[in-house]
Design a protein around this motif. Structure first.
Motif, PDB file in Angstrom:
ATOM      1  N   THR A  11     -30.997 -33.510  13.389  1.00 47.78           N
ATOM      2  CA  THR A  11     -31.431 -35.180  13.436  1.00 47.78           C
ATOM      3  C   THR A  11     -30.093 -35.754  13.460  1.00 47.78           C
ATOM      4  OG1 THR A  11     -33.147 -34.274  12.142  1.00 47.78           O
ATOM      5  CG2 THR A  11     -32.850 -36.650  12.622  1.00 47.78           C
ATOM      6  N   MET A  12     -28.965 -35.407  12.792  1.00 51.27           N
ATOM      7  CA  MET A  12     -28.057 -36.266  12.811  1.00 51.27           C
ATOM      8  C   MET A  12     -27.298 -36.172  14.201  1.00 51.27           C
ATOM      9  SD  MET A  12     -25.981 -35.807   9.090  1.00 51.27           S
ATOM     10  CE  MET A  12     -24.601 -36.554   9.776  1.00 51.27           C
ATOM     11  N   ASP A  13     -27.138 -35.041  14.826  1.00 49.63           N
ATOM     12  CA  ASP A  13     -26.699 -34.994  16.013  1.00 49.63           C
ATOM     13  C   ASP A  13     -27.256 -35.580  17.161  1.00 49.63           C
ATOM     14  OD1 ASP A  13     -25.005 -33.845  18.119  1.00 49.63           O
ATOM     15  OD2 ASP A  13     -26.139 -31.875  18.061  1.00 49.63           O
ATOM     16  N   ARG A  14     -28.831 -35.754  17.139  1.00 47.97           N
ATOM     17  CA  ARG A  14     -29.662 -36.236  18.069  1.00 47.97           C
ATOM     18  C   ARG A  14     -29.508 -37.761  17.977  1.00 47.97           C
ATOM     19  NH1 ARG A  14     -35.016 -35.337  15.843  1.00 47.97           N
ATOM     20  NH2 ARG A  14     -35.364 -37.535  15.649  1.00 47.97           N
ATOM     21  N   ILE A  15     -29.590 -38.471  17.058  1.00 47.78           N
ATOM     22  CA  ILE A  15     -29.578 -39.776  16.685  1.00 47.78           C
ATOM     23  C   ILE A  15     -28.039 -40.549  16.736  1.00 47.78           C
ATOM     24  CG2 ILE A  15     -31.809 -39.964  15.396  1.00 47.78           C
ATOM     25  CD1 ILE A  15     -29.920 -40.586  12.943  1.00 47.78           C
ATOM     26  N   GLY A  16     -27.123 -39.461  17.143  1.00 48.82           N
ATOM     27  CA  GLY A  16     -25.664 -39.952  17.376  1.00 48.82           C
ATOM     28  C   GLY A  16     -24.567 -40.175  16.344  1.00 48.82           C
ATOM     29  N   CYS A  17     -24.912 -39.421  15.012  1.00 42.65           N
ATOM     30  CA  CYS A  17     -24.034 -39.789  14.007  1.00 42.65           C
ATOM     31  C   CYS A  17     -22.802 -38.628  14.217  1.00 42.65           C
ATOM     32  CB  CYS A  17     -24.609 -39.099  12.579  1.00 42.65           C
ATOM     33  SG  CYS A  17     -26.442 -39.911  12.256  1.00 42.65           S
TER      34      CYS A  17
ATOM     35  N   ASP B  45     -14.863 -49.884  13.943  1.00 44.61           N
ATOM     36  CA  ASP B  45     -15.246 -51.205  13.524  1.00 44.61           C
ATOM     37  C   ASP B  45     -16.874 -50.972  13.253  1.00 44.61           C
ATOM     38  OD1 ASP B  45     -16.119 -53.793  12.951  1.00 44.61           O
ATOM     39  OD2 ASP B  45     -15.205 -54.756  14.386  1.00 44.61           O
ATOM     40  N   LEU B  46     -17.196 -51.042  11.921  1.00 38.83           N
ATOM     41  CA  LEU B  46     -18.715 -50.726  11.732  1.00 38.83           C
ATOM     42  C   LEU B  46     -19.292 -52.129  11.390  1.00 38.83           C
ATOM     43  CD1 LEU B  46     -19.126 -47.518   9.606  1.00 38.83           C
ATOM     44  CD2 LEU B  46     -18.755 -47.832  11.934  1.00 38.83           C
ATOM     45  N   GLY B  47     -18.683 -53.179  12.007  1.00 37.92           N
ATOM     46  CA  GLY B  47     -19.183 -54.227  11.608  1.00 37.92           C
ATOM     47  C   GLY B  47     -19.024 -55.250  10.545  1.00 37.92           C
TER      48      GLY B  47
ATOM     49  N   ALA C 213     -20.687 -55.752   7.712  1.00 32.62           N
ATOM     50  CA  ALA C 213     -21.131 -55.137   6.452  1.00 32.62           C
ATOM     51  C   ALA C 213     -19.791 -54.417   5.785  1.00 32.62           C
ATOM     52  CB  ALA C 213     -22.259 -54.626   6.177  1.00 32.62           C
ATOM     53  N   PHE C 214     -18.931 -53.933   6.597  1.00 37.03           N
ATOM     54  CA  PHE C 214     -18.036 -53.080   6.197  1.00 37.03           C
ATOM     55  C   PHE C 214     -16.578 -53.733   6.288  1.00 37.03           C
ATOM     56  CE2 PHE C 214     -20.713 -49.045   6.595  1.00 37.03           C
ATOM     57  CZ  PHE C 214     -20.338 -48.475   5.485  1.00 37.03           C
ATOM     58  N   HIS C 215     -16.593 -54.906   6.943  1.00 40.94           N
ATOM     59  CA  HIS C 215     -15.059 -55.630   6.881  1.00 40.94           C
ATOM     60  C   HIS C 215     -14.702 -55.665   5.354  1.00 40.94           C
ATOM     61  CE1 HIS C 215     -16.145 -57.170  11.435  1.00 40.94           C
ATOM     62  NE2 HIS C 215     -15.973 -55.735  11.170  1.00 40.94           N
TER      63      HIS C 215
ATOM     64  N   GLY D  14     -18.035 -32.889   1.195  1.00 42.61           N
ATOM     65  CA  GLY D  14     -17.811 -33.480  -0.087  1.00 42.61           C
ATOM     66  C   GLY D  14     -18.830 -34.617  -0.428  1.00 42.61           C
ATOM     67  N   VAL D  15     -19.288 -35.089   0.458  1.00 42.14           N
ATOM     68  CA  VAL D  15     -19.990 -36.327   0.267  1.00 42.14           C
ATOM     69  C   VAL D  15     -21.279 -36.166  -0.630  1.00 42.14           C
ATOM     70  CG1 VAL D  15     -21.880 -36.416   2.197  1.00 42.14           C
ATOM     71  CG2 VAL D  15     -20.663 -38.516   1.603  1.00 42.14           C
ATOM     72  N   GLY D  16     -21.896 -35.013  -0.851  1.00 42.88           N
ATOM     73  CA  GLY D  16     -22.869 -34.942  -1.587  1.00 42.88           C
ATOM     74  C   GLY D  16     -22.495 -35.096  -3.178  1.00 42.88           C
TER      75      GLY D  16
ATOM     76  N   PRO E 151     -20.207 -43.705  -5.817  1.00 42.69           N
ATOM     77  CA  PRO E 151     -20.747 -44.405  -4.731  1.00 42.69           C
ATOM     78  C   PRO E 151     -20.005 -44.443  -3.561  1.00 42.69           C
ATOM     79  CG  PRO E 151     -19.536 -45.745  -6.433  1.00 42.69           C
ATOM     80  CD  PRO E 151     -19.493 -44.392  -6.772  1.00 42.69           C
ATOM     81  N   TYR E 152     -20.347 -45.066  -2.396  1.00 44.73           N
ATOM     82  CA  TYR E 152     -19.846 -44.854  -0.996  1.00 44.73           C
ATOM     83  C   TYR E 152     -19.123 -46.094  -0.342  1.00 44.73           C
ATOM     84  CZ  TYR E 152     -22.497 -40.430  -1.716  1.00 44.73           C
ATOM     85  OH  TYR E 152     -22.842 -39.548  -2.284  1.00 44.73           O
ATOM     86  N   GLY E 153     -18.641 -45.865   0.733  1.00 42.62           N
ATOM     87  CA  GLY E 153     -17.713 -46.595   1.426  1.00 42.62           C
ATOM     88  C   GLY E 153     -16.269 -47.126   0.748  1.00 42.62           C
TER      89      GLY E 153
HETATM   90  C1  HEC Z   1     -19.159 -45.454  15.237  1.00 43.65           C
HETATM   91  C2  HEC Z   1     -18.687 -44.216  14.387  1.00 43.65           C
HETATM   92  C3  HEC Z   1     -19.605 -43.683  13.184  1.00 43.65           C
HETATM   93  C4  HEC Z   1     -20.993 -43.653  13.767  1.00 43.65           C
HETATM   94  C5  HEC Z   1     -21.678 -43.559  14.942  1.00 43.65           C
HETATM   95  C6  HEC Z   1     -21.550 -43.012  12.453  1.00 43.65           C
HETATM   96  N1  HEC Z   1     -20.556 -43.115  11.454  1.00 43.65           N
HETATM   97 FE1  HEC Z   1     -20.698 -42.865   9.196  1.00 43.65          FE
HETATM   98  N2  HEC Z   1     -18.870 -43.795   8.754  1.00 43.65           N
HETATM   99  C7  HEC Z   1     -17.959 -44.062  10.037  1.00 43.65           C
HETATM  100  C8  HEC Z   1     -17.058 -44.820   9.283  1.00 43.65           C
HETATM  101  C9  HEC Z   1     -15.794 -45.453  10.161  1.00 43.65           C
HETATM  102  C10 HEC Z   1     -17.269 -44.531   7.926  1.00 43.65           C
HETATM  103  C11 HEC Z   1     -16.304 -45.317   6.805  1.00 43.65           C
HETATM  104  C12 HEC Z   1     -16.867 -46.604   6.572  1.00 43.65           C
HETATM  105  C13 HEC Z   1     -16.060 -47.323   5.405  1.00 43.65           C
HETATM  106  O1  HEC Z   1     -16.054 -46.987   4.123  1.00 43.65           O
HETATM  107  O2  HEC Z   1     -15.186 -48.229   5.551  1.00 43.65           O
HETATM  108  C14 HEC Z   1     -18.368 -43.936   7.761  1.00 43.65           C
HETATM  109  C15 HEC Z   1     -19.051 -43.652   6.669  1.00 43.65           C
HETATM  110  C16 HEC Z   1     -20.141 -42.823   6.498  1.00 43.65           C
HETATM  111  C17 HEC Z   1     -20.604 -42.357   5.178  1.00 43.65           C
HETATM  112  C18 HEC Z   1     -19.942 -42.802   3.643  1.00 43.65           C
HETATM  113  C19 HEC Z   1     -18.857 -41.776   3.371  1.00 43.65           C
HETATM  114  C20 HEC Z   1     -18.336 -42.049   2.168  1.00 43.65           C
HETATM  115  O3  HEC Z   1     -17.678 -40.995   1.423  1.00 43.65           O
HETATM  116  O4  HEC Z   1     -18.377 -43.057   1.686  1.00 43.65           O
HETATM  117  C21 HEC Z   1     -21.897 -41.709   5.443  1.00 43.65           C
HETATM  118  C22 HEC Z   1     -22.508 -40.978   4.446  1.00 43.65           C
HETATM  119  C23 HEC Z   1     -21.875 -41.877   6.919  1.00 43.65           C
HETATM  120  N3  HEC Z   1     -20.980 -42.383   7.555  1.00 43.65           N
HETATM  121  C24 HEC Z   1     -23.058 -41.274   7.283  1.00 43.65           C
HETATM  122  C25 HEC Z   1     -23.504 -41.447   8.881  1.00 43.65           C
HETATM  123  C26 HEC Z   1     -24.547 -40.965   9.497  1.00 43.65           C
HETATM  124  C27 HEC Z   1     -25.709 -40.298   8.566  1.00 43.65           C
HETATM  125  C28 HEC Z   1     -24.694 -41.506  10.791  1.00 43.65           C
HETATM  126  C29 HEC Z   1     -25.804 -41.546  11.678  1.00 43.65           C
HETATM  127  C30 HEC Z   1     -26.911 -42.420  11.406  1.00 43.65           C
HETATM  128  C31 HEC Z   1     -23.480 -42.269  10.994  1.00 43.65           C
HETATM  129  N4  HEC Z   1     -22.377 -42.092   9.644  1.00 43.65           N
HETATM  130  C32 HEC Z   1     -22.903 -42.849  12.178  1.00 43.65           C
HETATM  131  C33 HEC Z   1     -18.359 -43.941  11.284  1.00 43.65           C
HETATM  132  C34 HEC Z   1     -19.419 -43.748  11.979  1.00 43.65           C
END
Ligand code: HEC
Ligand code: HEC
Length: 537
Positions: free
Chosen positions: A335-341, A414-416, A418-420, A439-441, A445-447
């Motif tokens: 599903t992650m593949d399908r939705i573009g992650c 640039d994730l918009g 909320a991450f700036h 390792g993310v499991g 906390p995250y980010g």
């Molecule tokens: C446009 C590129 C992009 C896409 C598409 C994207 N990500 Fe990310 N993702 C990032 C970036 C960049 C970060 C780091 C953000 C930060 O912490 O500043 C991140 C962080 C994460 C994290 C947190 C990791 C951590 O250790 O803190 C998870 C979980 C994650 N992404 C899952 C997903 C999932 C699930 C999807 C699909 C729904 C997705 N991402 C789609 C770029 C992307």
């Protein structure tokens, strides 16, 4: 010795040490805490610091030096690096101050004011126990920065370095073509399947880089720091010693590479090539073994040999493991593949020439994983080169390696909003490197700031370039969302002292003795030691 004898001797030395030495998760040096001879394994570091320094940086023929061990007894160098990483440093050894004795200055020009002061790398990178893991936080920005785990760090360094070389070669070929054909040449900048935008080369030898994405104008992929700043493990190690612990390392390698008058290319014992003609590197705080930069009376607080071992340890550090893969988890990955992650979180990346001397694959195995349901298999990746010395050279084979499950493109996005990230001076950092998901499991906390409390929250926080993909996640049914979280939960870290491996498999079924590392198994690097005179540590 001929090749067969060397191989036989290697085999015997592995078997001989397998059941005698133990892995130390250690925090303190035995000599300093009066627990020498302690009967509890992992209680303390047996070798005092000066013995770990041995004969210093040296070369492959200087017995007892760091380079000698890296080239002839690499697992031992890794063990030393590990002990340095876990070590609690003392004031006498030079720990402190935090920038200066009053800890004053302008944090926007010196981030170290918000970083240290601790006495151990493991104070911030200490989870799970005994690992070069995660768990710390520094106030170098108003919302602070969260310490990532360092599992797989050497693979990340190598991937970014190879990507840089490939991107630069795309650029130079385009330039040659433009000049020879006297036409404008446009090229996609891509490496290892990751697309970094495009460049246009002009016949006059200029390049238009306005179309590049997620990388600096010099096409150097910088994987370290959440915003992507530092190139090499070695620079990071020296910087962290200084900024987090107030320990100044002098380094003949980086000092030569960054010499203002006569910079020269150097290769570290771990094999990283620093070429000042291509890149600029970070100059260490001290470049003289007699310098006392912080005025605490301790000169050159960290010997270059210690930097060598630490760099080599982190280069070879285990990649994360994979936990039980259920059908739901497998569906989640699809599903992650399908939705573009996976557009940014690229699952696998290929290394052309791997400088590590071993790989450790850690998987779910409830039978052999006595303590934590994980079993690790170490495979050596060195070749034996007999140069006439009593101990042969054990050099990396430099074979290709497929890095699986990293889930990063090592690119900035640039994730918009909320991450700036707001800085103290009001400016904004808007782009961050795609956090590898291995390792993310284990790492909530995250980010980059650790502000997202769980996986669902950090996914929902994605916007900007990931807006479409995030929206598709939000629109999924609860079951499909759960499967994604289940998959992410299989990407785990592990404590090396408690993880059974082919280097120390333990004895299954011996529950009464389960607290004994010999019984539950460990990842015991001692099983690979080569030079008996150096002892069992
Ligand atoms: C446009 C590129 C992009 C896409 C598409 C994207 N990500 Fe990310 N993702 C990032 C970036 C960049 C970060 C780091 C953000 C930060 O912490 O500043 C991140 C962080 C994460 C994290 C947190 C990791 C951590 O250790 O803190 C998870 C979980 C994650 N992404 C899952 C997903 C999932 C699930 C999807 C699909 C729904 C997705 N991402 C789609 C770029 C992307
Ligand atoms: C006081 C807490 C703290 C201590 C002590 C500490 N670190 Fe870190 N480390 C961090 C934080 C926070 C980050 C993330 C920095 C950022 O992005 O601004 C980090 C990042 C790193 C990275 C980069 C990882 C990546 O993927 O970007 C490396 C390598 C590293 N640390 C190594 C070390 C070493 C080696 C030591 C000991 C000499 C050490 N650290 C001590 C907090 C710490």
């Amino acid at each position: 010795m001929n090749r067969e004898m060397i191989q036989q001797w290697l085999f015997f030395s592995i078997v001989a040490t397998l059941f005698t030495s133990t892995v130390r998760a250690q925090l303190v040096e035995c000599d300093q805490t009066g627990v020498d001879g302690i009967s509890i394994a992992n209680g303390c570091i047996v070798k005092p610091l000066y013995e770990q320094i041995g004969t210093g940086h040296g070369d492959e023929n200087t017995e007892g030096s760091a380079t000698y061990l890296i080239k002839r007894d690499p697992a031992r160098s890794i063990r030393r690096g590990r002990q340095l990483f876990q070590r609690k440093f003392s004031l006498d050894e030079g720990q402190g101050s935090r920038v200066n004795s009053s800890s004053t200055g302008d944090i926007t020009s010196n981030r170290a004011l918000g970083a240290g002061l601790t006495d151990s790398c493991a104070a911030c990178h200490g989870r799970p126990k005994g690992a070069a893991g995660f768990g710390g936080d520094v106030a170098t920005r108003p919302d602070s920065r969260d310490a990532p785990h360092l599992f797989g760090l050497g693979l990340v360094e190598q991937l970014a370095d190879e990507m840089t070389t490939q991107l630069r070669s795309v650029q130079s070929t385009a330039l040659e073509e433009a000049i020879s054909s006297q036409r404008r040449v446009q090229r996609t900048l891509s490496s290892k399947g990751v697309d970094f935008g495009r460049i246009i080369a002009h016949p006059d030898g200029s390049v238009d880089i306005s179309g590049i994405e997620g990388v600096d104008a010099d096409l150097r992929v910088r994987p370290f720091f959440h915003h992507g700043q530092t190139v090499s493990i070695r620079e990071f190690v020296i910087g962290a010693f200084k900024d987090e612990m107030g320990l100044q390392a002098w380094d003949p390698i980086l000092c030569t590479v960054t010499d203002v008058n006569n910079p020269q290319a150097m290769t570290s014992p771990a094999g990283f090539v620093f070429d000042p003609a291509l890149d600029s590197f970070e100059r260490p705080a001290v470049c003289d073994d007699q310098e006392d930069a912080d005025g605490d009376g301790v000169v050159a607080e960290i010997d270059p040999a210690l930097v060598d071992h630490m760099e080599f340890y982190l280069l070879n550090y285990f990649k994360p493991g994979t936990y039980r893969s259920t059908r739901g988890a497998q569906q989640g990955r699809r599903t992650m593949d399908r939705i573009g992650c996976l557009g940014c979180h690229t699952p696998d990346l290929h290394i052309d020439s791997d400088r590590r001397i071993a790989d450790v694959e850690t998987v779910y195995d409830p039978i052999n994983g006595i303590f934590n349901d994980l079993f690790a298999t170490a495979t050596t990746r060195f070749e034996i080169v007999d140069d006439g010395h009593v101990y042969p050279l054990l050099l990396p084979q430099e074979n290709p390696f497929e890095v699986k499950n990293i889930f990063s493109d090592l690119k900035r996005h640039d994730l918009g909003p909320a991450f700036h990230e707001r800085d103290y001076d009001g400016s904004l950092v808007t782009e961050f490197v795609t956090e590898p998901l291995w390792g993310v499991g284990s790492t909530s906390p995250y980010g980059h700031d650790g502000r997202s409390i769980n996986l669902d929250a950090v996914i929902r926080r994605h916007g900007g370039e990931a807006q479409r993909s995030k929206q598709r996640y939000v629109n999924l049914g609860g079951r499909e969302q759960q499967q994604i979280l289940e998959f992410l939960g299989t990407l785990v870290l592990f404590p090396p002292d408690d993880t059974a491996s082919n280097l120390n498999p333990g004895t299954p079924g011996n529950e009464d003795d389960i607290q004994n590392p010999g019984a539950h198994g460990t990842i015991n690097l001692g099983a690979l030691f080569q030079i008996p005179e150096e002892g069992s540590e």
